[in-house]
Scaffold this active site. Structure first.
Site, short mmCIF file in Angstrom:
data_model
loop_
_atom_site.label_atom_id
_atom_site.label_comp_id
_atom_site.label_asym_id
_atom_site.label_seq_id
_atom_site.Cartn_x
_atom_site.Cartn_y
_atom_site.Cartn_z
N TYR A 1 35.31 41.83 51.28
CA TYR A 1 35.22 41.26 49.94
C TYR A 1 35.64 39.80 49.82
CZ TYR A 1 34.47 46.07 48.47
OH TYR A 1 33.95 47.33 48.32
N LEU A 2 36.43 39.29 50.75
CA LEU A 2 36.89 37.91 50.66
C LEU A 2 36.05 37.03 51.57
CD1 LEU A 2 40.76 38.43 50.72
CD2 LEU A 2 39.24 38.25 48.74
#
Length: 898
Positions: free
Chosen positions: A857-858
């Protein structure tokens, strides 16, 4: 965990969401995310790698399903509910059931009956493979129940609702019709072939272009995708100079060789063509686990106190359970029930050789098998280092040819090339099928995907492949369907491969693109919160939660799956209203991890939830007019390629970037920088509900760290006292006036006794080693009196330490200049401070899994740029695996922002 700790976590969740990423609408006392404003609080995830998300005690691995079908008192609301604001009514949708898939090869070699096949073709499987990483499946809209009969939704009604949406939209868009993935890919390919028929991916590493020319070409291309920054590596310099540098040793040469093999795909084709994934593909298939080896004749399970002679097929399944006898799984009633049923089915075809009839699980004794397995484990642990090394090398040699493939002439690493061995399904949380038998996968169950002109691999066990296909629009090398849940299993390239890298980069670029559309999308769904069409109002409310809380979209679940939900599949029992405008979420999310959150929302959202829950039972769907597929279809009309998962990725990355930018780290130490980074990572993990249970050894490891911290402070204390002994004026200096308040006399006595014991043990070992060496050289060993003298000297030193207690004066073993003592004190002070920060960071992250957000997600470019700005080695933030997974992100400009 205490209630105070849980409250802290809830504050952390609110802190993460206290400001909307792109300035969403706000109202007094409420921030852009619809949550109350808070002052800054200290909140991986903690690889890694963990704070709870609820205001009640819970652990991710010991979560019970929330109670269902509870009688609810109908709440009385003070606010108005005029007919003017009520949307058109709708009926709850009926959930669809799922079917399991057969495994022909496994079925022929086991007695456990496999479910009926679902008839998936290879083409359909390949389409599903492309969406394997998604949080949702594009299911068809659910049928409705009318007068006890299931009917399709009326076409006229759907059209009217769609027209209503188009009329109120800011931008009129044509209806989005979803075509099959393969058709779309063929069309793109045809267009690509028309423009450049001869264009093919390079078969070897392209030579680097001159810097000026490269820049001109990038400027001319006009691509919105940022080009990674090029940093001159050693390999690049060697190519430029025309001669390789001399490496020191084989290890250095191997590293240089691996660097030269890296294909810089992000420079050759940063965006990917979106259709054809490869031109040529060669690989050796998958490696199957070895066949079962029967236990020694003296190792047998017992039934009703008597030994049972089991045939190999039944004995293997019994061994699966025996190996888990001391785990929590063997204490689970559902696990035991499913295992026993499947085991009895095996024994029906392969009954005990001595005629024993096994009908009661309680009379089964697997202890003899368990003890044999434990003894075998102990033998492996007792192997010498050389024996372990030889065994590892033999395994690596056997698997070597499966670890790589040739993709367009380039050697690329394969990811999960090993077929999972048979065993018992464990599941996560309260899965209804835990304990079920996972059948042995055979070649007849596996479809191989390979280039047309490539040699078809031969399985390493008897049998023929189920099918061989040559689909260059997908990236999997092999697939099969496991028997327990009917899930498709795929073999892909490794995380650091070019295909995986392209997929990751496209994913994060799509999330980054959302920045340009998010304000308009938020305006649209805020407007639809008051829509007269129930489906539109429900969809807008669901989008509000997905945007503000980073919830997963959620799939429909069959009766034979764990009862986990996402936003679209929430039931009324999962959402509680609390006046005046608070909503409490309490449900099991992905992997049966509990999500608990009490948030303040917009008054209109609160009113909508009240309307959606009206006249419904606890187990009815909250959003009965919204499905994951319909939601994603609408999102695609807002922005090409937009899905609920893109929103989740966007919110995680934009929040992470904001939290890092808020930290002022000028003059900060390395550990302070690491703590700031991990704090931001933790808060994003809390936002995304990435939990883990507290490690069993956490308390023990924390105690060891605290002891080590006290030892550092003890050393500093003795140096301070030695300085005071030299000159008492140092007692008045601010730098040395603070004492070590958490070191009491009892601890000092205990610590010095431990030090004394260790010193004596060290002297004894050295004495024995020296004597062995002397004997080998043909000399006389030292007398015992030599050792005794050394021990007496050690005891004298510690007697001196005992006399110095409480005097605030000390003498060192060897004299040192004052400057050296001052320097040593400064170093110990800094070391103790850094170690204390490390302790705090470890404890804060005990219930948060940092790795999941880092991997999925990052945007890795956020970390790479941040490390450059703050002069932090990337290895401190990313493991070797992540550095290999994201090579395209490592060369980004330091001023890059998500």
């Amino acid at each position: 965990m205490s209630g105070d700790s849980a409250m802290q976590v809830d504050d952390d969740r609110l802190q993460v969401l206290k400001s909307a990423p792109n300035g969403a609408n706000t109202r007094p006392g409420v921030n852009g995310n619809g949550l109350p404003n808070h002052k800054d609080d200290d909140s991986s995830m903690s690889e890694d790698d963990d704070l709870p998300l609820s205001q009640t005690t819970r652990k991710s691995e010991s979560i019970s399903t929330p109670p269902r079908n509870l009688k609810r008192k109908k709440p009385v609301y003070a606010e108005s509910s005029s007919d003017e604001d009520t949307p058109l009514a709708s009926s709850p949708a009926k959930q669809t059931a799922s079917a399991a898939v057969a495994m022909p090869g496994a079925a022929r070699t086991t007695t456990v009956p496999a479910p009926t096949a679902n008839g998936h073709s290879v083409h359909k499987q390949s389409i599903k493979a492309e969406a394997a990483d998604s949080d949702f499946n594009d299911d068809a809209p659910k049928p409705r129940k009318t007068n006890g009969k299931t009917t399709k939704p009326p076409k006229k009604k759907v059209k009217e609702e769609s027209d209503n949406f188009d009329a109120s939209s800011d931008e009129e868009k044509p209806p989005v019709t979803k075509k099959p993935a393969a058709s779309r890919k063929r069309k793109v390919k045809a267009e690509s072939d028309a423009s450049s028929a001869d264009e093919k991916p390079p078969t070897k590493k392209p030579a680097p272009k001159p810097r000026g020319k490269k820049k001109e070409e990038e400027d001319a291309s006009g691509s919105d995708t940022p080009k990674p920054k090029k940093r001159a590596s050693k390999t690049k310099k060697e190519e430029t100079n025309g001669s390789p540098s001399k490496g020191k040793g084989r290890k250095k040469e191997k590293q240089d060789e691996e660097q030269e093999e890296v294909f810089r795909w992000w420079e050759a084709d940063p965006n990917g063509d979106g259709s054809v994934k490869w031109q040529t593909l060669e690989h050796n298939g998958v490696i199957f686990p070895p066949p079962y080896e029967p236990l020694p004749k003296h190792v047998k399970m017992k039934y009703n106190g008597k030994e049972v002679d089991l045939p190999p097929a039944a004995e293997e399944v019994a061994g699966f359970y025996a190996a888990m006898l001391e785990t929590d799984h063997a204490q689970d009633a559902t696990f035991n029930k499913n295992f026993f049923e499947d085991w009895k089915a095996v024994m029906k075809q392969h009954p005990p050789l001595d005629g024993t009839k096994i009908t009661s699980f309680a009379l089964c004794d697997f202890r003899p098998m368990f003890e044999y397995f434990e003894a075998e484990k102990a033998k492996k642990k007792a192997m010498s280092a050389q024996e372990k090394k030889d065994a590892k090398k033999a395994k690596e040699d056997m698997e070597a040819k499966y670890t790589t493939c040739l993709l367009d002439g380039r050697k690329e690493k394969v990811g999960n090339f090993r077929v999972e061995p048979p065993g018992l399904f464990r599941g996560r949380g309260d899965h209804p099928k835990k304990g079920a038998l996972k059948l042995r996968v055979r070649p007849e169950d596996i479809t191989i995907n390979i280039g047309e002109n490539a040699a078809i691999p031969i399985p390493n066990m008897p049998g023929k492949w189920k099918a061989v296909t040559h689909d260059n629009t997908v990236t999997w090398l092999a697939n099969w369907t496991e028997n327990v849940n009917g899930n498709h299993k795929y073999v892909f390239l490794a995380a650091g491969s070019s295909l995986k890298g392209q997929s990751d980069m496209i994913k994060f670029e799509k999330a980054r693109e959302l920045k340009n559309h998010v304000d308009r999308i938020r305006q649209n769904y805020n407007r639809d919160l008051r829509s007269k069409v129930m489906a539109d109002r429900q969809r807008a409310t669901a989008m509000y939660f997905i945007d503000k809380l980073a919830l997963r979209a959620g799939n429909e679940k069959g009766e034979d799956e764990a009862d986990t939900v996402g936003c679209c599949s929430l039931r009324c029992e999962h959402v509680t209203l609390e006046m005046p405008d608070f909503i409490i979420f309490d449900f099991l999310g992905k992997d049966s991890i509990r999500y608990y959150n009490r948030i303040q929302v917009e008054p209109q959202v609160f009113k909508n939830i009240r309307i959606f829950k009206d006249n419904k039972d606890d187990d009815d769907n909250l959003f009965d007019r919204v499905t994951t597929s319909s939601l994603n279809k609408h999102l695609t009309s807002e922005m090409k390629g937009l899905t609920a998962k893109v929103f989740r990725t966007y919110n995680a990355s934009i929040t992470f970037q904001r939290l890092l930018d808020e930290e002022t780290l000028i003059g900060a130490t390395l550990q302070e920088k690491l703590n700031a980074y991990n704090k931001a990572n933790r808060m994003v993990a809390i936002l995304c509900n990435h939990q883990r249970s507290v490690p069993k050894t956490h308390d023990q490891s924390m105690e060891k760290m605290r002891h080590k911290h006290r030892c550092l402070k003890y050393e500093r204390m003795k140096l301070r006292h030695a300085l005071f002994n030299i000159d008492s004026k140092y007692k008045k200096q601010k730098k040395y006036i603070d004492d070590e308040s958490d070191i009491d006399d009892d601890w000092i006595v205990s610590h010095e006794e431990d030090l004394k014991a260790k010193e004596i043990e060290k002297a004894e070992k050295k004495f024995a080693k020296d004597n062995e060496k002397l004997v080998e050289e043909g000399k006389k060993p030292q007398k015992d009196s030599v050792l005794q003298e050394r021990i007496e000297a050690i005891e004298e030193d510690f007697d001196r330490l005992a006399q110095e207690r409480g005097t605030k004066k000390a003498t060192l073993k060897r004299e040192r200049p004052v400057e050296k003592i001052e320097e040593a004190i400064d170093k110990l002070t800094d070391k103790a401070k850094a170690f204390k920060l490390q302790i705090d960071d470890r404890d804060a992250g005990k219930e948060v899994a940092l790795g999941t957000s880092k991997i999925n997600y990052l945007d890795p470019r956020i970390t790479a740029a941040w490390c450059q700005i703050h002069d932090v080695p990337i290895e401190k933030m990313f493991s070797k695996t992540l550095v290999t997974k994201f090579p395209w992100a490592m060369e980004v400009e330091q001023d890059w922002k998500f």
